[in-house]
Design an enzyme around this catalytic site. Structure first.
Site, PDB file in Angstrom:
ATOM      1  N   GLU A 460       0.844  -1.194   0.000  1.00  0.00           N
ATOM      2  CA  GLU A 460       0.000   0.000   0.000  1.00  0.00           C
ATOM      3  C   GLU A 460       0.882   1.248   0.000  1.00  0.00           C
ATOM      4  OE1 GLU A 460      -3.584   2.225   2.510  1.00  0.00           O
ATOM      5  OE2 GLU A 460      -2.657   0.400   3.306  1.00  0.00           O
ATOM      6  N   ASN A 515      -4.627   4.752  -2.209  1.00  0.00           N
ATOM      7  CA  ASN A 515      -5.849   5.334  -1.654  1.00  0.00           C
ATOM      8  C   ASN A 515      -6.384   6.430  -2.565  1.00  0.00           C
ATOM      9  OD1 ASN A 515      -6.254   4.255   1.270  1.00  0.00           O
ATOM     10  ND2 ASN A 515      -4.058   4.607   1.084  1.00  0.00           N
ATOM     11  N   GLU A 547      -8.102   1.986  -3.403  1.00  0.00           N
ATOM     12  CA  GLU A 547      -8.838   1.844  -2.150  1.00  0.00           C
ATOM     13  C   GLU A 547      -9.748   3.047  -1.941  1.00  0.00           C
ATOM     14  OE1 GLU A 547      -6.113   1.134   1.001  1.00  0.00           O
ATOM     15  OE2 GLU A 547      -5.332  -0.721   0.137  1.00  0.00           O
ATOM     16  N   ASP A 577     -12.235   0.347   1.601  1.00  0.00           N
ATOM     17  CA  ASP A 577     -11.360   0.606   2.743  1.00  0.00           C
ATOM     18  C   ASP A 577     -12.183   0.899   3.995  1.00  0.00           C
ATOM     19  OD1 ASP A 577      -8.967   0.824   4.002  1.00  0.00           O
ATOM     20  OD2 ASP A 577      -8.460   2.802   3.216  1.00  0.00           O
ATOM     21  N   GLU A 634      -6.384  -4.835   8.385  1.00  0.00           N
ATOM     22  CA  GLU A 634      -5.359  -3.830   8.645  1.00  0.00           C
ATOM     23  C   GLU A 634      -4.968  -3.838  10.127  1.00  0.00           C
ATOM     24  OE1 GLU A 634      -6.070  -0.140   5.790  1.00  0.00           O
ATOM     25  OE2 GLU A 634      -7.828  -0.515   7.029  1.00  0.00           O
TER      26      GLU A 634
END
Length: 684
Positions: A460, A515, A547, A577, A634
Site C-alpha cells: 500500500e 488510496n 482503495e 477501505d 489492517e
C-alpha cells in the site's frame, strides 16, 4: 414488408392482438428480470432461477402465439389439436431454458449471443409446432423465404436481448431488452403468417381431441396467470428471506454482543440519521463520550468476568435514566457514547452528564464487595462543532480524553484548542501548497501479506510529508487540509504515477494499492487520469488496486458508480477501505462491485481483549465469503491476531507484524528479492 404489415392490419382481430401484446410485454419483463437473477446467483439458487425463467419465458412465448392464432381471422380453422398444443408448450419452455443455460454456463466470447439465438430459434420452433396443432379445412402452403426470415429474425432479436441484459451500459438497457424480446416473438409470428396461404378443401378435421377457440383462449390465459402468480410468489419469498437475513446481519454488525447496545458502526449510523433530521429542526444534537475510570485495574484485579458484568450493569442503569430522544452505545472496551437528539443548550447536556454520573455512582456489587464506577465526560455539538457524524463523534472523544486527564466527574465541552488550532491549520495549508515543488512529499510503502503463507502479495502506498522545519507531519493533520483545499487533486495524479512507475519496475509482480480520496472520485475525468497513468507506466492494470472509503461514495452515488464502472473496464481492482466504519456498509457493498474488503484496524487492535471485535471480524469474513470477495485485515501487530484471522479464513493482512511503512529504497529490497516471503529482519 408490406405483406407483414397487411397481415397485422387486416388478418388479425384487434382485441386478441392487443391482449397478446399485453401478455408478451408483461411476460418479457418478468422473464428478463428472472434471467438477470440467474446471472447474479450461484450454485443451487442459479438452477432454481433458471428453471423459473424458462417456465415464464416459454409460457409467455406460448401464450402469445396462441392468443395471436386466436386473433388470426379465418373461417377455415376448426380447432386446435390437444397433443401438439401441449408439445408446443414443452418446446418453448425447454428451448428458452437451454438458451439461458448456454448464455450463462461459460464466459467464452459470444456465448451470451449464442444462447440468445437459441432462445429465438426455440420461439420459431414453438411457432411452427403450434401451427401444426391448428386443425384447418384446407391445405396450408408456407413460403420458404418467409419461414427462413422468421427464424433468422427470431434468433437475431433474441441474441440482442441477452446481449443487452448481460452487458448493460446504462439504466435504459433493461427497457431496450424488453422491446427486443417483444420484437423477437412478434417478428417470428407475423413474418411466418404473412407467408402462409390456405387453400380451402372439403371435409372436416377428423376425430382427434381438439380445443375449441373459446376453450383454448381460457386455457391460455389460465396458464399464463398461474405462471405470473408463481413468479410473484417466488419474488415475495426471496424478498422476505433476504430481508430476514439482512436484519440478522445488521444486528450482528451494529450491536454489541455483550450489552446489546449499538457498537461503533451502529452509533455512526444512528448519529448520521439524527444529523440528517436535525438539519431541518430548530434544536441541536449532541454526542457525549465517557469511559469508565480504572477499568483495566479492575479487570486485572477481579478478572474478565467482573468487568463484563460491570459493563452490563452500566448499560442497564444508564439506559434506564435516558429519555426517548437519547440513545446509548458502547464503542470501545470501556467507552460509551450517548446521542442526544433534541437539545438546545450546553446546560441541558451538562445536566444529562450529571444524571449519568449519578446513576454510575451507585457502586457496582461484585462477590460481596463494592466496586467504584466513575467516569469523565466530553461532548460535542451539532452543528456548532461538526456537521458530519464521524467528525462529531471524534470531537466528543477528544473532549472526553481531555476530561479524563482532569479526573472522574469532569465534564468538558469540545473546543477548537483541543484539536489543531485554526492558526496551525492556516500555516500548514500554506506550507502544504509548496510542499510538492520543494520535494518535501515522499511515498512510503507498507507490505501486504498472505495470511496462510505470509508471502508478500502487495504493497500500500502512503503519502508522507517531511516539513523543512517541523519534520514529519502526521497524515491525520495534512491529508484533511489537502482535501479541503483541493490540493489532493494536484498530489493525486503524481502519487498514482509515481506508485505505478515504481511497481512496474519491481521483479515481483505484486499488487500496488493506492488510496483514492472522495475529492478525487468526485472530479470528472478521474478514470481518464488512471488510464493515462497505466499507459505511461506500462503497469498491468490487474496489479493496480484503488482503495475507496464509503464516504467517498455517498455524496453522489450515481457518479461514483459510473467512475467505478469505468475503472473496472480498465481492469483495475477496487477495494472498500475501512469496512464497518461507515453509515451503511452493507448497502454500499450491495450497490458497488468491490474486489476486496479491508477490515478497519479499529476492530483488529482489540482482538484478544474484546470478543465483540472478534464477532464483527468473523461476521465480515462470512459475509465476504458468501459474496466471493477477498478480505484484508489492517493493523495486525501480534501473532495471536494473525492466528485468529487465519483460523477465520481471512485472506490477507498488513500491519507492524510484517513491517512498518518504509521508503522506496527499502521496499525495493523486498520486491526485487527472491523468494517473496519476507525475511525475519523485515518483520517489526
Amino acid at each position: 414488408m408490406l405483406s407483414v404489415l397487411s397481415c397485422i392490419a387486416y388478418e388479425h382481430d384487434p382485441f386478441y392482438l392487443s391482449l397478446a401484446v399485453l401478455v408478451l410485454t408483461t411476460g418479457a419483463y418478468f422473464t428478463l428480470r428472472l434471467y438477470a437473477r440467474v446471472r447474479r446467483s450461484a450454485s443451487s439458487l442459479k438452477l432454481l432461477w433458471l428453471v423459473m425463467a424458462g417456465l415464464i419465458g416459454g409460457g409467455t412465448i406460448w401464450t402469445t402465439h396462441f392468443l395471436s392464432m386466436l386473433a388470426y381471422e379465418s373461417d377455415l380453422i376448426q380447432g386446435y389439436s390437444l397433443g401438439l398444443t401441449i408439445v408446443s408448450l414443452i418446446v418453448a419452455i425447454a428451448g428458452v431454458s437451454l438458451g439461458f443455460l448456454v448464455s450463462d454456463i461459460t464466459d467464452r466470447p459470444f456465448s451470451t449471443e449464442i444462447g440468445g439465438a437459441l432462445v429465438g430459434f426455440s420461439v420459431a420452433a414453438m411457432h411452427y409446432v403450434g401451427l401444426a396443432a391448428v386443425e384447418i379445412s384446407g391445405r396450408v402452403i408456407m413460403e420458404p423465404s418467409y419461414v427462413a426470415a422468421s427464424v433468422l429474425l427470431g434468433g437475431f432479436f433474441s441474441a440482442l436481448v441477452l446481449n443487452r441484459i448481460s452487458k448493460q451500459c446504462s439504466r435504459f438497457c433493461g427497457h431496450v431488452a424488453v422491446v427486443l424480446f417483444v420484437l423477437c416473438v412478434t417478428s417470428v409470428h407475423f413474418t411466418s403468417m404473412a407467408g402462409i396461404t390456405i387453400i380451402p378443401l372439403g371435409g372436416d378435421a377428423g376425430e382427434a381431441p381438439m380445443f375449441s377457440k373459446g376453450v383454448l383462449g381460457i386455457a391460455v390465459l389460465l396458464v399464463m396467470a398461474l405462471l405470473f402468480l408463481s413468479v410473484f410468489m417466488a419474488y415475495m419469498i426471496d424478498a422476505k428471506t433476504e430481508e430476514a437475513t439482512d436484519g440478522r446481519i445488521h444486528r450482528i454488525f451494529e450491536h454489541d454482543a455483550l450489552t446489546g447496545l449499538l457498537n461503533r458502526p451502529g452509533m455512526n449510523a444512528a448519529v448520521g440519521r439524527v444529523l440528517q433530521r436535525a438539519t431541518s429542526s430548530p434544536s441541536a444534537a449532541a454526542v457525549i463520550s465517557f469511559s469508565l475510570d480504572r477499568f483495566l485495574d479492575i479487570r486485572d484485579a477481579h478478572g474478565q468476568k467482573a468487568t463484563d458484568s460491570m459493563l452490563r450493569h452500566v448499560a442497564k442503569v444508564v439506559s434506564g435514566c435516558l429519555s426517548d430522544s437519547e440513545q446509548l452505545g458502547r464503542v470501545g472496551d470501556c467507552e460509551f457514547l450517548v446521542l442526544a437528539s433534541d437539545v438546545y443548550s450546553k446546560r441541558e447536556v451538562n445536566a444529562l452528564c450529571a444524571r449519568i454520573e449519578a446513576v454510575l455512582g451507585t457502586s457496582f456489587k461484585w462477590e460481596g464487595g463494592l466496586l467504584p464506577v466513575r467516569a469523565a465526560f466530553g461532548y460535542a455539538f451539532f452543528p456548532l462543532n461538526a456537521r458530519e457524524a464521524v467528525e462529531l463523534i471524534d470531537k466528543a472523544e477528544q473532549a472526553m480524553k481531555c476530561a479524563n486527564r482532569a479526573g472522574p466527574g469532569t465534564i468538558t465541552p469540545y473546543k477548537e484548542s483541543l484539536g489543531v488550532t485554526a492558526k496551525e491549520r492556516g500555516t500548514l495549508s500554506i506550507d502544504l501548497s509548496h510542499a510538492h515543488e520543494r520535494g518535501e512529499l515522499e511515498l512510503y510503502y507498507q507490505i501486504q501479506n498472505n495470511v496462510a503463507t505470509r508471502e508478500v502479495t502487495g504493497a500500500e502506498v502512503l503519502l508522507r510529508w517531511k516539513h523543512d522545519t517541523l519534520g514529519m507531519v502526521p497524515p491525520y493533520k495534512f491529508i484533511p487540509i489537502a482535501e479541503e483545499t483541493g490540493l489532493i487533486n494536484v498530489f493525486g495524479p503524481w502519487i498514482l504515477q509515481a506508485a505505478c512507475d515504481e511497481a512496474a519496475s519491481w521483479k515481483a509482480p505484486i499488487k500496488i494499492a493506492v488510496n483514492v480520496s472522495s475529492v478525487q472520485l468526485a472530479k470528472d475525468g478521474f478514470a481518464d487520469i488512471v488510464e493515462d497513468v497505466l499507459r505511461k507506466s506500462g503497469l498491468n492494470p490487474a496489479r493496480l488496486e484503488l482503495e475507496i472509503t464509503e464516504s467517498g461514495l455517498l455524496a453522489d452515488r450515481n457518479h461514483a458508480m459510473q467512475v467505478i464502472r469505468d475503472l473496472k473496464s480498465l481492469g483495475v481492482g477496487i477495494a472498500m477501505d475501512d469496512f464497518g466504519t461507515g453509515y451503511s456498509s452493507l448497502a454500499t457493498l450491495q450497490m458497488f462491485p468491490f474486489d476486496k474488503i479491508k477490515i478497519d484496524r479499529e476492530f483488529v487492535k482489540d482482538l484478544g481483549k474484546n470478543k465483540h471485535s472478534a464477532a464483527i471480524i468473523r461476521s465480515t469474513i462470512i459475509l465476504a465469503e458468501s459474496l466471493d470477495i477477498p478480505v484484508l485485515a489492517e493493523g495486525v501487530e501480534t501473532e495471536d491476531q494473525l492466528e485468529f484471522l487465519a483460523a477465520e479464513g481471512c485472506n490477507e493482512a498488513q500491519g507492524y507484524l510484517f513491517g512498518k511503512p518504509v521508503p522506496v529504497a527499502e521496499i525495493r529490497k523486498i520486491t526485487n528479492a527472491r523468494p517473496m516471503r519476507p525475511p525475519l529482519s523485515l518483520v517489526s
